[in-house]
Design a protein around this motif. Structure first.
Motif, PDB file in Angstrom:
ATOM      1  N   ARG A   1       0.843  -1.210   0.000  1.00 22.32           N
ATOM      2  CA  ARG A   1       0.000   0.000   0.000  1.00 22.32           C
ATOM      3  C   ARG A   1       0.871   1.251   0.000  1.00 22.32           C
ATOM      4  O   ARG A   1       0.575   2.226  -0.698  1.00 22.32           O
ATOM      5  N   GLU A   2       1.937   1.216   0.761  1.00 19.59           N
ATOM      6  CA  GLU A   2       2.850   2.369   0.793  1.00 19.59           C
ATOM      7  C   GLU A   2       3.534   2.558  -0.559  1.00 19.59           C
ATOM      8  O   GLU A   2       3.719   3.689  -1.018  1.00 19.59           O
ATOM      9  N   ALA A   3       3.891   1.466  -1.216  1.00 18.97           N
ATOM     10  CA  ALA A   3       4.508   1.558  -2.546  1.00 18.97           C
ATOM     11  C   ALA A   3       3.518   2.134  -3.559  1.00 18.97           C
ATOM     12  O   ALA A   3       3.901   2.929  -4.425  1.00 18.97           O
ATOM     13  N   LEU A   4       2.237   1.744  -3.463  1.00 21.03           N
ATOM     14  CA  LEU A   4       1.215   2.315  -4.352  1.00 21.03           C
ATOM     15  C   LEU A   4       1.056   3.813  -4.123  1.00 21.03           C
ATOM     16  O   LEU A   4       0.951   4.590  -5.070  1.00 21.03           O
ATOM     17  N   LYS A   5       1.038   4.231  -2.857  1.00 26.42           N
ATOM     18  CA  LYS A   5       0.934   5.662  -2.550  1.00 26.42           C
ATOM     19  C   LYS A   5       2.145   6.417  -3.071  1.00 26.42           C
ATOM     20  O   LYS A   5       2.016   7.518  -3.609  1.00 26.42           O
ATOM     21  N   SER A   6       3.312   5.829  -2.924  1.00 26.62           N
ATOM     22  CA  SER A   6       4.535   6.463  -3.421  1.00 26.62           C
ATOM     23  C   SER A   6       4.502   6.590  -4.943  1.00 26.62           C
ATOM     24  O   SER A   6       4.882   7.631  -5.500  1.00 26.62           O
ATOM     25  N   ALA A   7       4.021   5.545  -5.614  1.00 25.12           N
ATOM     26  CA  ALA A   7       3.925   5.591  -7.086  1.00 25.12           C
ATOM     27  C   ALA A   7       2.931   6.664  -7.516  1.00 25.12           C
ATOM     28  O   ALA A   7       3.175   7.395  -8.481  1.00 25.12           O
ATOM     29  N   ALA A   8       1.817   6.779  -6.807  1.00 27.23           N
ATOM     30  CA  ALA A   8       0.820   7.802  -7.133  1.00 27.23           C
ATOM     31  C   ALA A   8       1.399   9.206  -6.920  1.00 27.23           C
ATOM     32  O   ALA A   8       1.142  10.120  -7.713  1.00 27.23           O
ATOM     33  N   ARG A   9       2.180   9.379  -5.860  1.00 29.96           N
ATOM     34  CA  ARG A   9       2.818  10.681  -5.619  1.00 29.96           C
ATOM     35  C   ARG A   9       3.803  11.020  -6.730  1.00 29.96           C
ATOM     36  O   ARG A   9       3.895  12.163  -7.164  1.00 29.96           O
ATOM     37  N   LYS A  10       4.551  10.002  -7.190  1.00 26.22           N
ATOM     38  CA  LYS A  10       5.505  10.235  -8.288  1.00 26.22           C
ATOM     39  C   LYS A  10       4.774  10.705  -9.539  1.00 26.22           C
ATOM     40  O   LYS A  10       5.209  11.644 -10.205  1.00 26.22           O
ATOM     41  N   VAL A  11       3.677  10.059  -9.861  1.00 22.59           N
ATOM     42  CA  VAL A  11       2.903  10.453 -11.037  1.00 22.59           C
ATOM     43  C   VAL A  11       2.419  11.892 -10.873  1.00 22.59           C
ATOM     44  O   VAL A  11       2.514  12.712 -11.795  1.00 22.59           O
ATOM     45  N   SER A  12       1.912  12.215  -9.698  1.00 20.23           N
ATOM     46  CA  SER A  12       1.398  13.564  -9.440  1.00 20.23           C
ATOM     47  C   SER A  12       2.505  14.616  -9.550  1.00 20.23           C
ATOM     48  O   SER A  12       2.319  15.663 -10.185  1.00 20.23           O
ATOM     49  N   VAL A  13       3.639  14.342  -8.950  1.00 17.67           N
ATOM     50  CA  VAL A  13       4.749  15.309  -8.981  1.00 17.67           C
ATOM     51  C   VAL A  13       5.265  15.489 -10.409  1.00 17.67           C
ATOM     52  O   VAL A  13       5.453  16.623 -10.867  1.00 17.67           O
ATOM     53  N   TRP A  14       5.480  14.394 -11.122  1.00 17.81           N
ATOM     54  CA  TRP A  14       5.972  14.484 -12.495  1.00 17.81           C
ATOM     55  C   TRP A  14       4.984  15.233 -13.383  1.00 17.81           C
ATOM     56  O   TRP A  14       5.389  16.039 -14.237  1.00 17.81           O
ATOM     57  N   THR A  15       3.702  14.975 -13.198  1.00 21.33           N
ATOM     58  CA  THR A  15       2.694  15.661 -14.010  1.00 21.33           C
ATOM     59  C   THR A  15       2.679  17.152 -13.708  1.00 21.33           C
ATOM     60  O   THR A  15       2.593  17.983 -14.622  1.00 21.33           O
ATOM     61  N   THR A  16       2.776  17.509 -12.449  1.00 21.32           N
ATOM     62  CA  THR A  16       2.792  18.919 -12.061  1.00 21.32           C
ATOM     63  C   THR A  16       4.021  19.625 -12.623  1.00 21.32           C
ATOM     64  O   THR A  16       3.916  20.723 -13.194  1.00 21.32           O
ATOM     65  N   VAL A  17       5.171  19.001 -12.476  1.00 25.67           N
ATOM     66  CA  VAL A  17       6.412  19.600 -12.989  1.00 25.67           C
ATOM     67  C   VAL A  17       6.350  19.716 -14.515  1.00 25.67           C
ATOM     68  O   VAL A  17       6.700  20.761 -15.084  1.00 25.67           O
ATOM     69  N   GLY A  18       5.891  18.665 -15.181  1.00 25.45           N
ATOM     70  CA  GLY A  18       5.773  18.704 -16.636  1.00 25.45           C
ATOM     71  C   GLY A  18       4.814  19.784 -17.099  1.00 25.45           C
ATOM     72  O   GLY A  18       5.078  20.484 -18.080  1.00 25.45           O
ATOM     73  N   SER A  19       3.700  19.943 -16.386  1.00 24.27           N
ATOM     74  CA  SER A  19       2.732  20.984 -16.747  1.00 24.27           C
ATOM     75  C   SER A  19       3.326  22.367 -16.576  1.00 24.27           C
ATOM     76  O   SER A  19       3.152  23.248 -17.433  1.00 24.27           O
ATOM     77  N   ALA A  20       4.032  22.580 -15.470  1.00 26.44           N
ATOM     78  CA  ALA A  20       4.648  23.887 -15.224  1.00 26.44           C
ATOM     79  C   ALA A  20       5.705  24.206 -16.287  1.00 26.44           C
ATOM     80  O   ALA A  20       5.755  25.324 -16.817  1.00 26.44           O
ATOM     81  N   ILE A  21       6.530  23.224 -16.603  1.00 28.33           N
ATOM     82  CA  ILE A  21       7.552  23.435 -17.635  1.00 28.33           C
ATOM     83  C   ILE A  21       6.884  23.687 -18.986  1.00 28.33           C
ATOM     84  O   ILE A  21       7.303  24.561 -19.754  1.00 28.33           O
ATOM     85  N   GLY A  22       5.822  22.932 -19.275  1.00 27.90           N
ATOM     86  CA  GLY A  22       5.102  23.107 -20.542  1.00 27.90           C
ATOM     87  C   GLY A  22       4.505  24.489 -20.671  1.00 27.90           C
ATOM     88  O   GLY A  22       4.581  25.114 -21.734  1.00 27.90           O
TER      89      GLY A  22
END
Length: 180
Positions: A33-54
């Motif tokens: 469960r912790e690994a799933l939460k960590s993976a979801a956070r990674k997706v969220s952070v990468w998407t946010t950073v990619g959107s800001a850079i875009g």
């Protein structure tokens, strides 16, 4: 009836969330469960950073495009242009001045900034999501046992979901409600 659709979707969303939470709690270990939460956070952070850079790159491209358009207009306005055409038979026709039609406008500037930043947001967000999904997926699939447990939990969730949908359709639920 259109007012009921959002409430139906919200109720359905809550039911799906409860079903998913049940499978996460029952079928996975705490570290999974912790690994799933960590993976979801990674997706969220990468998407946010990619959107800001875009957005930033989109605005930069819009600024460059606007300045190029302005420079082109200044060069065009400064050039000497013919005012009339003389034909072989001696007839003379005047040429209209199109310089005011080429002048950059506020509406054109707004459209340039809006569409370039929207395109940058879309492209950056999608690329960030792809990178985050890859990063999160690699974290989940690194341990073969964890991968197997997560896949089994998802398989059970999906089977329960399909059973539930089949039961609802068998009870006579409208197909249009399901589709829309």
């Amino acid at each position: 009836m259109p007012q009921l659709y959002p409430s139906i979707r919200n109720r359905r969303s809550d039911e799906l969330a409860q079903l998913a939470d049940h499978h996460i709690q029952q079928d996975l270990q705490p570290e999974d469960r912790e690994a799933l939460k960590s993976a979801a956070r990674k997706v969220s952070v990468w998407t946010t950073v990619g959107s800001a850079i875009g957005i930033g790159l989109g605005l930069y491209a819009a600024f460059r495009l606007r300045s190029s358009r302005k420079t082109f207009f200044e060069v065009f306005r400064a050039q000497e242009k013919p005012t009339k055409v003389v034909f072989a038979d001696g007839r003379t026709e005047s040429i209209p001045d199109i310089t005011p039609l080429l002048k950059p406008t506020t509406l054109g500037d707004f459209a340039t900034y809006f569409f370039a930043s929207a395109g940058g947001l879309f492209l950056g967000g999608e690329l960030g999501f792809l990178a985050g999904a890859t990063s999160g997926s690699s974290a989940l699939t690194g341990d073969p046992e964890r991968k197997k447990r997560v896949e089994n939990a998802f398989r059970r969730f999906r089977a329960d979901l399909l059973r539930k949908e089949a039961d609802e359709l068998d009870k006579g639920r409208s197909v249009t409600e399901e589709m829309f």
